[in-house]
Design a protein around this motif. Sequence first.
Motif, PDB file in Angstrom:
ATOM      1  N   ALA A  14     -16.482  20.705 -31.615  1.00 52.52           N
ATOM      2  CA  ALA A  14     -17.580  21.590 -31.246  1.00 52.52           C
ATOM      3  C   ALA A  14     -17.772  21.635 -29.730  1.00 52.52           C
ATOM      4  CB  ALA A  14     -18.874  21.124 -31.916  1.00 52.52           C
ATOM      5  N   GLU A  15     -17.759  20.487 -29.108  1.00 49.93           N
ATOM      6  CA  GLU A  15     -17.980  20.441 -27.664  1.00 49.93           C
ATOM      7  C   GLU A  15     -16.800  21.036 -26.905  1.00 49.93           C
ATOM      8  OE1 GLU A  15     -18.871  16.381 -26.902  1.00 49.93           O
ATOM      9  OE2 GLU A  15     -20.888  16.500 -27.794  1.00 49.93           O
ATOM     10  N   LEU A  16     -15.577  20.829 -27.415  1.00 50.54           N
ATOM     11  CA  LEU A  16     -14.399  21.404 -26.763  1.00 50.54           C
ATOM     12  C   LEU A  16     -14.476  22.922 -26.735  1.00 50.54           C
ATOM     13  CD1 LEU A  16     -10.726  20.305 -27.419  1.00 50.54           C
ATOM     14  CD2 LEU A  16     -11.329  22.711 -27.425  1.00 50.54           C
ATOM     15  N   LEU A  17     -14.879  23.523 -27.862  1.00 46.74           N
ATOM     16  CA  LEU A  17     -14.927  24.984 -27.939  1.00 46.74           C
ATOM     17  C   LEU A  17     -16.110  25.559 -27.156  1.00 46.74           C
ATOM     18  CD1 LEU A  17     -13.854  25.373 -31.652  1.00 46.74           C
ATOM     19  CD2 LEU A  17     -12.548  26.056 -29.636  1.00 46.74           C
ATOM     20  N   LEU A  18     -17.248  24.888 -27.182  1.00 49.37           N
ATOM     21  CA  LEU A  18     -18.374  25.348 -26.372  1.00 49.37           C
ATOM     22  C   LEU A  18     -18.048  25.247 -24.880  1.00 49.37           C
ATOM     23  CD1 LEU A  18     -21.421  23.836 -28.308  1.00 49.37           C
ATOM     24  CD2 LEU A  18     -20.755  26.237 -28.182  1.00 49.37           C
ATOM     25  N   ASP A  19     -17.311  24.215 -24.500  1.00 45.53           N
ATOM     26  CA  ASP A  19     -16.906  24.061 -23.101  1.00 45.53           C
ATOM     27  C   ASP A  19     -15.921  25.155 -22.690  1.00 45.53           C
ATOM     28  OD1 ASP A  19     -16.817  22.358 -20.594  1.00 45.53           O
ATOM     29  OD2 ASP A  19     -14.697  22.331 -21.150  1.00 45.53           O
ATOM     30  N   ALA A  20     -14.985  25.484 -23.588  1.00 43.65           N
ATOM     31  CA  ALA A  20     -14.030  26.556 -23.300  1.00 43.65           C
ATOM     32  C   ALA A  20     -14.758  27.875 -23.100  1.00 43.65           C
ATOM     33  CB  ALA A  20     -13.013  26.675 -24.430  1.00 43.65           C
ATOM     34  N   GLU A  21     -15.774  28.124 -23.934  1.00 45.52           N
ATOM     35  CA  GLU A  21     -16.568  29.340 -23.794  1.00 45.52           C
ATOM     36  C   GLU A  21     -17.308  29.362 -22.459  1.00 45.52           C
ATOM     37  OE1 GLU A  21     -20.261  31.667 -26.064  1.00 45.52           O
ATOM     38  OE2 GLU A  21     -19.511  29.758 -26.836  1.00 45.52           O
ATOM     39  N   ALA A  22     -17.945  28.250 -22.119  1.00 42.96           N
ATOM     40  CA  ALA A  22     -18.728  28.197 -20.883  1.00 42.96           C
ATOM     41  C   ALA A  22     -17.854  28.342 -19.646  1.00 42.96           C
ATOM     42  CB  ALA A  22     -19.505  26.885 -20.830  1.00 42.96           C
ATOM     43  N   ARG A  23     -16.668  27.765 -19.687  1.00 36.81           N
ATOM     44  CA  ARG A  23     -15.771  27.793 -18.536  1.00 36.81           C
ATOM     45  C   ARG A  23     -14.886  29.036 -18.495  1.00 36.81           C
ATOM     46  NH1 ARG A  23     -14.965  22.832 -15.924  1.00 36.81           N
ATOM     47  NH2 ARG A  23     -16.097  21.074 -16.852  1.00 36.81           N
ATOM     48  N   ARG A  24     -14.908  29.811 -19.577  1.00 37.40           N
ATOM     49  CA  ARG A  24     -14.010  30.973 -19.706  1.00 37.40           C
ATOM     50  C   ARG A  24     -12.557  30.545 -19.580  1.00 37.40           C
ATOM     51  NH1 ARG A  24     -13.991  34.837 -15.853  1.00 37.40           N
ATOM     52  NH2 ARG A  24     -13.154  36.313 -17.369  1.00 37.40           N
ATOM     53  N   THR A  25     -12.249  29.414 -20.197  1.00 39.90           N
ATOM     54  CA  THR A  25     -10.897  28.867 -20.128  1.00 39.90           C
ATOM     55  C   THR A  25     -10.390  28.642 -21.539  1.00 39.90           C
ATOM     56  OG1 THR A  25     -11.443  27.735 -18.054  1.00 39.90           O
ATOM     57  CG2 THR A  25      -9.475  27.002 -19.233  1.00 39.90           C
ATOM     58  N   PRO A  26      -9.395  29.417 -22.002  1.00 40.88           N
ATOM     59  CA  PRO A  26      -8.916  29.246 -23.380  1.00 40.88           C
ATOM     60  C   PRO A  26      -8.240  27.905 -23.581  1.00 40.88           C
ATOM     61  CG  PRO A  26      -7.491  30.743 -22.173  1.00 40.88           C
ATOM     62  CD  PRO A  26      -8.660  30.471 -21.277  1.00 40.88           C
ATOM     63  N   THR A  27      -8.248  27.466 -24.819  1.00 43.17           N
ATOM     64  CA  THR A  27      -7.658  26.184 -25.180  1.00 43.17           C
ATOM     65  C   THR A  27      -6.623  26.381 -26.271  1.00 43.17           C
ATOM     66  OG1 THR A  27      -8.191  23.906 -25.867  1.00 43.17           O
ATOM     67  CG2 THR A  27      -9.403  25.690 -26.943  1.00 43.17           C
ATOM     68  N   GLU A  28      -5.782  25.396 -26.477  1.00 43.60           N
ATOM     69  CA  GLU A  28      -4.799  25.478 -27.555  1.00 43.60           C
ATOM     70  C   GLU A  28      -5.470  25.254 -28.899  1.00 43.60           C
ATOM     71  OE1 GLU A  28      -2.151  21.933 -28.108  1.00 43.60           O
ATOM     72  OE2 GLU A  28      -2.994  21.348 -26.170  1.00 43.60           O
ATOM     73  N   GLY A  29      -4.795  25.629 -29.976  1.00 44.00           N
ATOM     74  CA  GLY A  29      -5.368  25.541 -31.307  1.00 44.00           C
ATOM     75  C   GLY A  29      -5.723  24.121 -31.711  1.00 44.00           C
ATOM     76  N   ILE A  30      -6.832  23.997 -32.433  1.00 42.03           N
ATOM     77  CA  ILE A  30      -7.270  22.684 -32.909  1.00 42.03           C
ATOM     78  C   ILE A  30      -6.288  22.137 -33.938  1.00 42.03           C
ATOM     79  CG2 ILE A  30      -9.151  21.419 -33.986  1.00 42.03           C
ATOM     80  CD1 ILE A  30      -9.790  22.681 -31.231  1.00 42.03           C
ATOM     81  N   ALA A  31      -5.886  22.989 -34.890  1.00 47.05           N
ATOM     82  CA  ALA A  31      -4.994  22.536 -35.960  1.00 47.05           C
ATOM     83  C   ALA A  31      -3.625  22.119 -35.432  1.00 47.05           C
ATOM     84  CB  ALA A  31      -4.846  23.634 -37.014  1.00 47.05           C
ATOM     85  N   SER A  32      -3.209  22.692 -34.292  1.00 51.84           N
ATOM     86  CA  SER A  32      -1.923  22.280 -33.725  1.00 51.84           C
ATOM     87  C   SER A  32      -2.029  20.900 -33.087  1.00 51.84           C
ATOM     88  CB  SER A  32      -1.452  23.308 -32.683  1.00 51.84           C
ATOM     89  OG  SER A  32      -2.327  23.345 -31.572  1.00 51.84           O
ATOM     90  N   ARG A  33      -3.221  20.522 -32.651  1.00 50.36           N
ATOM     91  CA  ARG A  33      -3.429  19.183 -32.098  1.00 50.36           C
ATOM     92  C   ARG A  33      -3.611  18.144 -33.201  1.00 50.36           C
ATOM     93  NH1 ARG A  33      -7.780  19.753 -27.132  1.00 50.36           N
ATOM     94  NH2 ARG A  33      -6.980  21.696 -26.228  1.00 50.36           N
ATOM     95  N   TRP A  34      -4.401  18.550 -34.196  1.00 49.14           N
ATOM     96  CA  TRP A  34      -4.737  17.643 -35.289  1.00 49.14           C
ATOM     97  C   TRP A  34      -4.417  18.338 -36.606  1.00 49.14           C
ATOM     98  CZ3 TRP A  34      -8.975  18.294 -31.571  1.00 49.14           C
ATOM     99  CH2 TRP A  34      -8.996  17.266 -30.613  1.00 49.14           C
TER     100      TRP A  34
END
Length: 264
Positions: A14-34
Motif C-alpha cells: 500500500a505504501e509503495l503504491l501511494l508513494d509512486a502516485e505521490a512522486r509520479r514515479t512508476p514502479t515494477e509489478g508487485i506480483a513480479s517481485r513477490w
Amino acid sequence: MAGPERSWTSEIVAELLLDAEARRTPTEGIASRWPEFDLDAAYRAQDLAVRLRVARGERIVGVKLGLTSVAKQRQMHVDTPSIAWLTDTMELAPGTAVPTDRLIHPRAEPEIVFVLGSELRGPGVTAARAMQSVASVVGGIEIIDSRFTGFSFTLPDVVADNNSSSRYITGPLQLPPDGLDLALEGCLLEVDGQVVDSATGAAILGNPAHALAFAANELAKRGQALEAGWVVLTGGLTEAVPLHPGSRVAVHFTHLGSIVIKAD
C-alpha cells in the motif's frame, strides 16, 4: 534465480503504491517481485491504502468497477470484474482541467455512473434489486493512471493499485433510472474533434446494472456495503485513450448528455 528482495506485507504494498502516485514515479509489478501476491492479498492492500487516504483527510464517496467488459476480461485472462474505492479528492469539478503534471500516464474513458439513493448491501443482490437503490444515472469520464511502468500489470497488481484510480468527472444531467434502457444507452468518444470509438451500455456485463449488483455482492464478502449518496463508476465503455497536455476529450451519450475535458 534470485529470490524475492524482501518479505512483503499489505502495508509495504500500500505504501509503495501511494508513494509512486505521490512522486509520479512508476514502479515494477508487485506480483513480479513477490509471486505469491494473490488477489486476496491485493484487496487487503487496497483496503489498507484507502484507510491511509482517509487518515490523511480524504473521504470515501463511492466505488469504481474495473474489467467489466468482456474484451478487457479476455485481455487480462479473468472472468470477473474488480472493485476499488473513490475518494473526494478524485472528483474533478466541471470546467476543471485534468492536471497531467500530477499524473504519470493518464488515460480517459467514458462511463455510465450511478448515484445511490439508499444503502445497497449484499450478498444475493440481483441487477433488478440493485437498480431499486439508484437515485439517478449520470454520464461520466474517468481518468485512469496506473502506477506501474508502461501501464503493464497483473490482476492482483491493478487491484492493489485501486484499479488505476486517479480522477473522474460526471456530467450535468442526472436522470432517474426509470425509462432508461441502459443496455442501449450509446456513447461516442471524441479526441481533439475526431470520433475515435463508440459503445453502448451493453459493453458493461450486458447492462451496467449487473456491475452495480456485483459491487454490492463483492463488498459483502468484506463485510461492507454501498452507502446512500455514493457514486458508482460501472467501468469503461470503450478502450481508454491517452491524455496529453492540450488534449480535448469529449463523450456524447444518447440521453445522458455530453461531457468535455481538457488536459493541462
